[in-house]
Write an enzyme that holds these catalytic residues in place. Structure first.
Site, PDB file in Angstrom:
ATOM      1  N   PRO A  56       8.287  -8.359  -8.091  1.00 45.67           N
ATOM      2  CA  PRO A  56       7.087  -8.092  -7.278  1.00 45.67           C
ATOM      3  C   PRO A  56       5.861  -7.787  -8.147  1.00 45.67           C
ATOM      4  O   PRO A  56       4.749  -8.226  -7.843  1.00 45.67           O
ATOM      5  CB  PRO A  56       7.495  -6.868  -6.434  1.00 45.67           C
ATOM      6  CG  PRO A  56       8.986  -6.885  -6.413  1.00 45.67           C
ATOM      7  CD  PRO A  56       9.420  -7.484  -7.715  1.00 45.67           C
TER       8      PRO A  56
ATOM      9  N   ILE B 273      -7.178 -10.453   2.416  1.00 51.38           N
ATOM     10  CA  ILE B 273      -8.422 -11.217   2.594  1.00 51.38           C
ATOM     11  C   ILE B 273      -9.629 -10.303   2.432  1.00 51.38           C
ATOM     12  O   ILE B 273     -10.592 -10.609   1.752  1.00 51.38           O
ATOM     13  CB  ILE B 273      -8.458 -11.882   3.989  1.00 51.38           C
ATOM     14  CG1 ILE B 273      -7.437 -13.009   4.034  1.00 51.38           C
ATOM     15  CG2 ILE B 273      -9.859 -12.431   4.303  1.00 51.38           C
ATOM     16  CD1 ILE B 273      -7.345 -13.708   5.369  1.00 51.38           C
TER      17      ILE B 273
ATOM     18  N   HIS C 108     -14.117  24.104   8.240  1.00 53.22           N
ATOM     19  CA  HIS C 108     -12.845  23.655   7.653  1.00 53.22           C
ATOM     20  C   HIS C 108     -12.737  24.143   6.207  1.00 53.22           C
ATOM     21  O   HIS C 108     -13.123  23.412   5.292  1.00 53.22           O
ATOM     22  CB  HIS C 108     -12.769  22.131   7.675  1.00 53.22           C
ATOM     23  CG  HIS C 108     -12.687  21.534   9.035  1.00 53.22           C
ATOM     24  ND1 HIS C 108     -11.495  21.345   9.678  1.00 53.22           N
ATOM     25  CD2 HIS C 108     -13.646  21.093   9.873  1.00 53.22           C
ATOM     26  CE1 HIS C 108     -11.717  20.804  10.864  1.00 53.22           C
ATOM     27  NE2 HIS C 108     -13.015  20.641  11.013  1.00 53.22           N
TER      28      HIS C 108
ATOM     29  N   GLU D 118     -10.313  24.191   4.374  1.00 50.79           N
ATOM     30  CA  GLU D 118      -9.363  23.387   3.596  1.00 50.79           C
ATOM     31  C   GLU D 118     -10.046  22.362   2.698  1.00 50.79           C
ATOM     32  O   GLU D 118      -9.500  21.949   1.676  1.00 50.79           O
ATOM     33  CB  GLU D 118      -8.350  22.697   4.521  1.00 50.79           C
ATOM     34  CG  GLU D 118      -8.902  21.623   5.459  1.00 50.79           C
ATOM     35  CD  GLU D 118      -9.382  22.167   6.807  1.00 50.79           C
ATOM     36  OE1 GLU D 118      -9.695  23.372   6.882  1.00 50.79           O
ATOM     37  OE2 GLU D 118      -9.445  21.383   7.781  1.00 50.79           O
TER      38      GLU D 118
ATOM     39  N   ILE E 230      -3.821   9.100  -5.953  1.00 52.40           N
ATOM     40  CA  ILE E 230      -3.323  10.161  -6.842  1.00 52.40           C
ATOM     41  C   ILE E 230      -3.404   9.683  -8.292  1.00 52.40           C
ATOM     42  O   ILE E 230      -3.716  10.446  -9.200  1.00 52.40           O
ATOM     43  CB  ILE E 230      -1.856  10.513  -6.503  1.00 52.40           C
ATOM     44  CG1 ILE E 230      -1.690  10.847  -5.020  1.00 52.40           C
ATOM     45  CG2 ILE E 230      -1.317  11.619  -7.401  1.00 52.40           C
ATOM     46  CD1 ILE E 230      -1.960  12.247  -4.619  1.00 52.40           C
TER      47      ILE E 230
ATOM     48  N   SER F 121       0.846  -1.190   0.000  1.00 56.53           N
ATOM     49  CA  SER F 121       0.000   0.000   0.000  1.00 56.53           C
ATOM     50  C   SER F 121       0.884   1.245   0.000  1.00 56.53           C
ATOM     51  O   SER F 121       2.104   1.144   0.110  1.00 56.53           O
ATOM     52  CB  SER F 121      -0.912  -0.018   1.226  1.00 56.53           C
ATOM     53  OG  SER F 121      -0.112   0.011   2.380  1.00 56.53           O
TER      54      SER F 121
ATOM     55  N   CYS G  83     -11.294  25.101  13.339  1.00 53.15           N
ATOM     56  CA  CYS G  83     -12.164  24.272  14.176  1.00 53.15           C
ATOM     57  C   CYS G  83     -11.668  24.213  15.621  1.00 53.15           C
ATOM     58  O   CYS G  83     -11.928  25.120  16.386  1.00 53.15           O
ATOM     59  CB  CYS G  83     -12.347  22.895  13.552  1.00 53.15           C
ATOM     60  SG  CYS G  83     -13.859  22.105  14.105  1.00 53.15           S
ATOM     61  N   PHE G  84     -10.893  23.197  15.988  1.00 48.78           N
ATOM     62  CA  PHE G  84     -10.301  23.155  17.330  1.00 48.78           C
ATOM     63  C   PHE G  84      -9.431  24.398  17.541  1.00 48.78           C
ATOM     64  O   PHE G  84      -9.388  24.974  18.633  1.00 48.78           O
ATOM     65  CB  PHE G  84      -9.468  21.877  17.466  1.00 48.78           C
ATOM     66  CG  PHE G  84      -9.204  21.446  18.880  1.00 48.78           C
ATOM     67  CD1 PHE G  84     -10.202  21.453  19.838  1.00 48.78           C
ATOM     68  CD2 PHE G  84      -7.938  20.989  19.256  1.00 48.78           C
ATOM     69  CE1 PHE G  84      -9.949  21.034  21.141  1.00 48.78           C
ATOM     70  CE2 PHE G  84      -7.685  20.566  20.547  1.00 48.78           C
ATOM     71  CZ  PHE G  84      -8.689  20.592  21.493  1.00 48.78           C
TER      72      PHE G  84
ATOM     73  N   TYR H 266      -3.776   9.127  12.782  1.00 43.21           N
ATOM     74  CA  TYR H 266      -2.388   8.691  12.781  1.00 43.21           C
ATOM     75  C   TYR H 266      -2.237   7.400  11.977  1.00 43.21           C
ATOM     76  O   TYR H 266      -1.259   7.196  11.282  1.00 43.21           O
ATOM     77  CB  TYR H 266      -1.913   8.488  14.218  1.00 43.21           C
ATOM     78  CG  TYR H 266      -0.440   8.749  14.355  1.00 43.21           C
ATOM     79  CD1 TYR H 266       0.082   9.981  13.957  1.00 43.21           C
ATOM     80  CD2 TYR H 266       0.439   7.797  14.847  1.00 43.21           C
ATOM     81  CE1 TYR H 266       1.437  10.250  14.045  1.00 43.21           C
ATOM     82  CE2 TYR H 266       1.796   8.057  14.943  1.00 43.21           C
ATOM     83  CZ  TYR H 266       2.284   9.286  14.547  1.00 43.21           C
ATOM     84  OH  TYR H 266       3.621   9.553  14.626  1.00 43.21           O
TER      85      TYR H 266
ATOM     86  N   GLY I 105       0.348   5.454  -3.908  1.00 38.98           N
ATOM     87  CA  GLY I 105      -0.285   6.609  -4.553  1.00 38.98           C
ATOM     88  C   GLY I 105      -1.356   6.215  -5.549  1.00 38.98           C
ATOM     89  O   GLY I 105      -1.515   6.852  -6.587  1.00 38.98           O
TER      90      GLY I 105
HETATM   91  N1  GLN Z   1     -12.998  18.720  19.174  1.00 35.76           N
HETATM   92  C1  GLN Z   1     -13.735  19.835  18.658  1.00 35.76           C
HETATM   93  C2  GLN Z   1     -15.207  19.540  18.526  1.00 35.76           C
HETATM   94  O1  GLN Z   1     -15.600  18.394  18.526  1.00 35.76           O
HETATM   95  C3  GLN Z   1     -13.162  20.308  17.341  1.00 35.76           C
HETATM   96  C4  GLN Z   1     -13.369  19.349  16.227  1.00 35.76           C
HETATM   97  C5  GLN Z   1     -12.449  19.592  15.058  1.00 35.76           C
HETATM   98  O2  GLN Z   1     -11.443  20.274  15.168  1.00 35.76           O
HETATM   99  N2  GLN Z   1     -12.770  18.999  13.907  1.00 35.76           N
HETATM  100  O3  GLN Z   1     -16.015  20.427  18.379  1.00 35.76           O
END
Ligand code: GLN
Length: 537
Positions: free
Chosen positions: A189, A148, A504, A506, A18, A12, A379-380, A53, A15
């Site tokens: 491979p 699998i 967000h 982004e 992409i 894996s 957001c956070f 992560y 890309g």
């Molecule tokens: N933890 C925060 C909330 O639940 C911000 C969430 C986030 O940054 N996506 O509102």
């Protein structure tokens, strides 16, 4: 209905996403309409409950899906919105089939992987093909052949080939050609992974061989011979320093025409001029910016949309972006000086959950505010910017109840409807929501005088209405508010650039159309770097 099905071999992380996105862009450049589906063989219903992560960022769609980040690549390359049903998982398929079984839809039958699970997979792919009426539907199968959990999906696409016929279906297999210590390109491979695919009844039509360097003719002919293909069907997918170059790499080998010929599609001449210009503009950017990303996770794919949005806005402003990853946990206690962030040109505090590293983020925000360094909170980051400000104007204990449920001043608190929510999956305030932008604010300029904007959300907490007045009296400007009165954007007018959003931005940034907030943030960083070097620390 025409399908291009993309599988992966060897390992894996090659890309494939992409690659799928690049194929889509190339086909669009021929004037064709395209859509894309990502199949994820994991048992989770969606990516919303997964740790970034392990699996990278959770991508949020207009209709509030919390799905695989490859859909983000598709949206960015194709410059089109995709709905959440474009991400199919094992979890969704089994839930639906089991629900139907309980309802009695299969009465009398033994419910089996073939045909019931495979039928449900095919039904979903075809439903998207019918709804979008796209000339070509790309289907990327996540994972690696031989896993699998991907077996039912490979069987389903094998059946799609049989039912839709050879001429309407193309299999593209993405593999790895490693280079040995003796400096040879090794094709074994790839040969093995194609053998695995053929055991499933699938003969690939094209192989995209990912390699650090261009494939040598000898490697191509070897792969062609052992994998039963023409040499022309073996495409060299060599490494490049910018993902947006990948479509150009494939076009060097004429992949677009090869695919269209194979599918027998009439098309106009391909036009990638605009894209090529964009890639060149990125290459030629002459201001180098170092952006500090103050999050919980370091590097990797955890904040990929933010990094891409910064790149898009960088290209727009003639700047190259270098990310300086800050692990804010290091700053959770006061002993470490924030100055170690160094000569940064701007600070981003991205989305996040939970208390680990959050005090460090508050300290980083304070550093940005006090030193007038361009700051963007998402957001956070919006919550913590509010907390940081409130600690000066409301009380030193001010906090989010997500981080300290017993705080004396809960300036950030659960959304009222969240108090009733049961379960974690798909229960946040999600997807595109309208925001009224206040006239006379920086936000109003950023959004080019638009009064109502639509941006994507993913959160459970918000600014506590009980504190709005005190915060505003203290000088914080809430420049965006939802029609039902939730705070959506804040800014500090006295500051060079201090903007944070509950949403967000982004997720809506594309190379051809960077997100307005990122464009403005990067412009402010360029200005800070170029015009105010003297007063920088
Ligand atoms: N933890 C925060 C909330 O639940 C911000 C969430 C986030 O940054 N996506 O509102």
């Amino acid at each position: 209905m025409r399908y291009i099905i993309i599988t992966g071999g060897v390992m894996s992380g090659l890309g494939k996403g992409i690659t799928a996105a690049s194929i889509g862009l190339i086909l669009k450049s021929f004037g064709l309409s395209v859509t894309a589906i990502k199949i994820d063989p994991y048992v989770n219903v969606d990516a919303g409950t997964m740790n970034p992560y392990q699996h990278g960022e959770v991508w949020v769609t207009e209709d509030g899906g919390e799905i695989d980040l490859d859909l983000g690549h598709y949206e960015r390359f194709l410059d089109q919105d995709l709905l959440k049903d474009h991400n199919i998982t094992t979890g969704q398929i089994y839930s639906e089939v089991i629900e139907k079984e309980r309802r009695g839809d299969y009465l009398g039958q033994t419910v089996q992987i073939i045909p019931h699970i495979t039928d449900e997979i095919k039904r979903r792919c075809r439903a998207i093909s019918r709804r979008t009426k796209a000339d070509v539907v790309l289907i990327e199968i996540g994972g690696t052949v031989g896993d699998i959990e991907s077996e039912p999906f490979l069987e389903a696409v094998r059946q799609i080939r049989a039912e839709e016929t050879f001429k309407n279906t193309v299999f593209v297999h993405v593999t790895l050609v490693p280079i040995s210590k003796t400096n040879e390109q090794k094709t074994k491979p790839t040969q093995h992974s194609v053998a695995v695919l053929r055991e499933r009844g699938i003969q690939p039509d094209f192989i995209i061989a990912r390699c650090e360097e261009k494939l040598k003719m000898g490697s191509k002919s070897k792969i062609a011979l052992f994998c039963n293909l023409d040499e022309g069907a073996v495409i060299s997918g060599y490494d490049v320093d910018d993902i947006y170059k990948v479509p150009l790499v494939y076009e060097e080998e004429g992949l677009g025409n090869l695919l269209c010929d194979r599918l027998g599609i009439a098309r106009k001449k391909s036009d990638l001029k605009g894209w090529r210009k964009l890639v060149e503009k990125t290459q030629n950017a002459n201001v180098e910016l170092e952006v500090s990303m103050a999050g919980k996770y370091i590097g990797g794919d955890s904040y990929i949309s933010i990094v891409e949005a910064l790149k898009h806005a960088g290209t727009y402003n003639g700047a190259k972006i270098k990310i300086n990853w800050i692990n804010t946990e290091e700053f959770d206690d006061d002993s470490k000086e924030i100055k170690t962030i160094g000569d940064t040109d701007g600070i981003v505090v991205p989305g996040g959950f939970g208390s680990r590293g959050s005090e460090g983020k508050v300290r980083v925000i304070r550093y940005a505010r006090q030193n007038d360094i361009p700051f963007l909170g998402l957001c956070f980051g919006f919550h913590l910017a509010t907390v940081e400000f409130a600690r000066n104007k409301v009380g030193p204990d001010a906090n989010s109840t997500e981080l300290n449920p017993l705080t004396k001043d809960p300036v950030i608190d659960l959304l009222p409807e969240q108090k009733r929510v049961k379960g974690m999956g798909g229960t946040m305030r999600l997807g595109a929501q309208p925001i009224k932008v206040k006239k006379g604010t920086r936000a109003y300029e950023i959004y080019n005088n638009q009064q109502i904007i639509l941006e994507r959300h993913r959160h459970r907490y918000e600014v506590n209405p009980a504190y709005i007045k005190t915060l505003e009296d203290g000088g914080l400007v809430f420049s965006g508010v939802s029609p039902d009165g939730r705070m959506e954007m804040l800014e500090l007018p006295s500051h060079r650039y201090f903007v944070a959003t509950q949403f967000h931005p982004e997720f809506k940034s594309r190379p051809v159309n960077p997100a307005p907030i990122f464009k403005d943030f990067v412009a402010a960083m360029v200005d800070f770097k170029v015009n105010s070097t003297k007063d920088k620390k």
